[in-house]
Design an enzyme around this catalytic site. Structure first.
Site, mmCIF file in Angstrom:
data_model
loop_
_atom_site.group_PDB
_atom_site.id
_atom_site.type_symbol
_atom_site.label_atom_id
_atom_site.label_comp_id
_atom_site.label_asym_id
_atom_site.label_seq_id
_atom_site.Cartn_x
_atom_site.Cartn_y
_atom_site.Cartn_z
ATOM 1 N N GLY A 77 0.831 -1.206 0.000
ATOM 2 C CA GLY A 77 0.000 0.000 0.000
ATOM 3 C C GLY A 77 0.856 1.242 0.000
ATOM 4 N N ASN A 78 0.230 2.366 0.326
ATOM 5 C CA ASN A 78 0.979 3.612 0.443
ATOM 6 C C ASN A 78 0.346 4.465 1.539
ATOM 7 O OD1 ASN A 78 -1.018 5.533 -0.826
ATOM 8 N ND2 ASN A 78 -0.756 4.059 -2.490
#
Ligand SMILES: Cc1cc2nc3c(=O)[nH]c(=O)nc-3n(C[C@H](O)[C@H](O)[C@H](O)COP(=O)(O)O)c2cc1C
Length: 390
Positions: A199-200
């Protein structure tokens, strides 16, 4: 639909503010309650948030919430005095000072408090400043005395709110009326195995601010929501898009929108062969092959019409980021790229503020560090400027 701040202060009539919130939500308006500490002794703030179908803002600037109108009902003698003299010692009075639209108040207090020279002088100061008073009504007060001091009925207050909104600046609530605006927000998660993902750090607050501002300007807004860490705004259609593939599919299905603003942090790569079960820990290293995802902004740019306004966000952390943003605008056939430098810790990802450069047709505009709501307003001002040239 307008955005309305409803201030509730500490009197018995606070329970009647529940009805007011319901009437305003049904109108329909986007309502944000601000409940003073004293009011919370009469009715729990959760009640107002539940009726307003929203959640309390958790960022550092709840008092800078922009709105088309502020209504305070009931208004105590105490808060009346604080408003008259410009005090800013709680979120409601801070919000009142930061608010530059119409203000409607419904005082409610004991008749002797209302008739006291100090209260009358304070009320006169507010009237001179253009604050609209509803009531107080005459009648039997909670403590058994009779006279002016009862809060006006919620229906009457809602009517005055509607009248004031109708007379307010049309730009605030209708400059994007009739336009379909598609916004993506948040950060995608790409499956590694049954429980893990790549993810981020995007919380979605910037895209959500853009969606809220577009709705405030009267647009019909669809929000593609990728794992938002902030509450979804009311009055917009929300489509959950947790992965890059979801954003690609849902964005392309709505590619005919008048304005498309891709603010989500979409993964550039996804695991080539995600495992379907949870990978067990066995002490050995784990090599994952990543494969590029579809460039959604480029795909939208390739299919766009001349009338559409297409906006991308460029988050760059090193070197010549601005130059890359300029190149991105041309490569993706976008009208506007919002460049932000995520190498800094005080702006961008997961923060309440941002500082951007708007890279538009032939012009670049630096927007100084400001709450994301203000940045969103600047982005939409530029979108409207581009629309006006079409
Ligand atoms: C039971 C009770 C009822 C009250 N009702 C009122 C009222 O109707 N109007 C008012 O001005 N103050 C009323 N007060 C006093 C306010 O709660 C008090 O001035 C408080 O500081 C107001 O804070 P606020 O400005 O945050 O609302 C009441 C106090 C109590 C204990």
């Amino acid at each position: 639909m307008a955005r309305i701040l409803v201030g509730v202060t500490g009197g018995i009539a606070a329970y009647k503010a529940c009805t007011l919130v319901r009437l305003l939500v049904r109108a329909p308006h986007d309502v944000y309650p601000i409940v003073t500490e004293a009011a919370a002794r009469f009715v729990a703030p959760e009640t107002f948030f539940a009726l307003a179908r929203t959640t309390p803002r958790r960022d550092a600037y709840p008092h800078l919430e922009r709105a088309d109108l502020l209504v305070v009902a009931p208004l105590t003698a105490n808060t009346l005095a604080r408003l008259a003299h410009g005090l800013a010692d709680d979120v409601l009075t801070e919000a009142a000072l930061a608010h530059d639209g119409p203000v409607v108040v419904a005082p409610a207090m004991n008749v002797r408090m209302w008739q006291h020279a100090a209260t009358q002088a304070n009320a006169e100061i507010l009237r001179q400043r253009g604050v609209v008073f509803v009531g107080p009504a005459e009648g039997e007060l909670a403590e058994g005395e009779v006279g002016p001091g009862r809060m006006a009925e919620p229906e009457e207050i809602a009517e005055v709110v509607a009248r004031e909104l109708a007379g307010a600046s049309p730009r605030a609530s209708s400059s994007l009326a009739g336009r379909r605006v598609l916004v993506s927000a948040g950060g995608t998660r790409e499956q590694l195995d049954a429980v893990r993902f790549l993810g981020n750090r995007s919380s979605g607050s910037m895209g959500v601010a853009v969606a809220e501002e577009a709705r405030r300007r009267g647009a019909e807004v669809t929000l593609l929501a990728a794992n938002l860490a902030v509450p979804v705004p009311t009055g917009v259609t929300v489509v959950e898009t947790p992965t890059a593939a979801d954003i690609e599919r849902e964005a392309l299905a709505r590619a005919d929108a008048d304005v498309v603003i891709m603010a989500a942090a979409v993964a550039d790569y996804r695991p080539a062969a995600p495992e379907t079960a949870k990978r067990a820990k066995d002490g050995s290293s784990w090599t994952v092959e990543l494969t590029p995802t579809t460039d959604v902004l480029a795909a939208l740019g390739a299919n766009r019409t001349d009338r559409q306004v297409l906006v991308g966000f460029a988050a760059e952390s090193a070197g010549n980021g601005l130059e890359r943003a300029r190149e991105k605008k041309v490569a993706k056939s976008a009208d506007l790229i919002v460049f932000n430098d995520i190498g800094r810790s005080d702006i961008g990802f997961d923060t309440a503020e941002n500082e951007v450069v708007l890279v538009s047709n032939g012009a670049e505009q630096h927007i100084a560090k400001a709450p994301k709501r203000r940045i969103a307003a600047a982005v939409l001002d530029e979108v409207e400027r581009i629309m006006a040239t079409r």
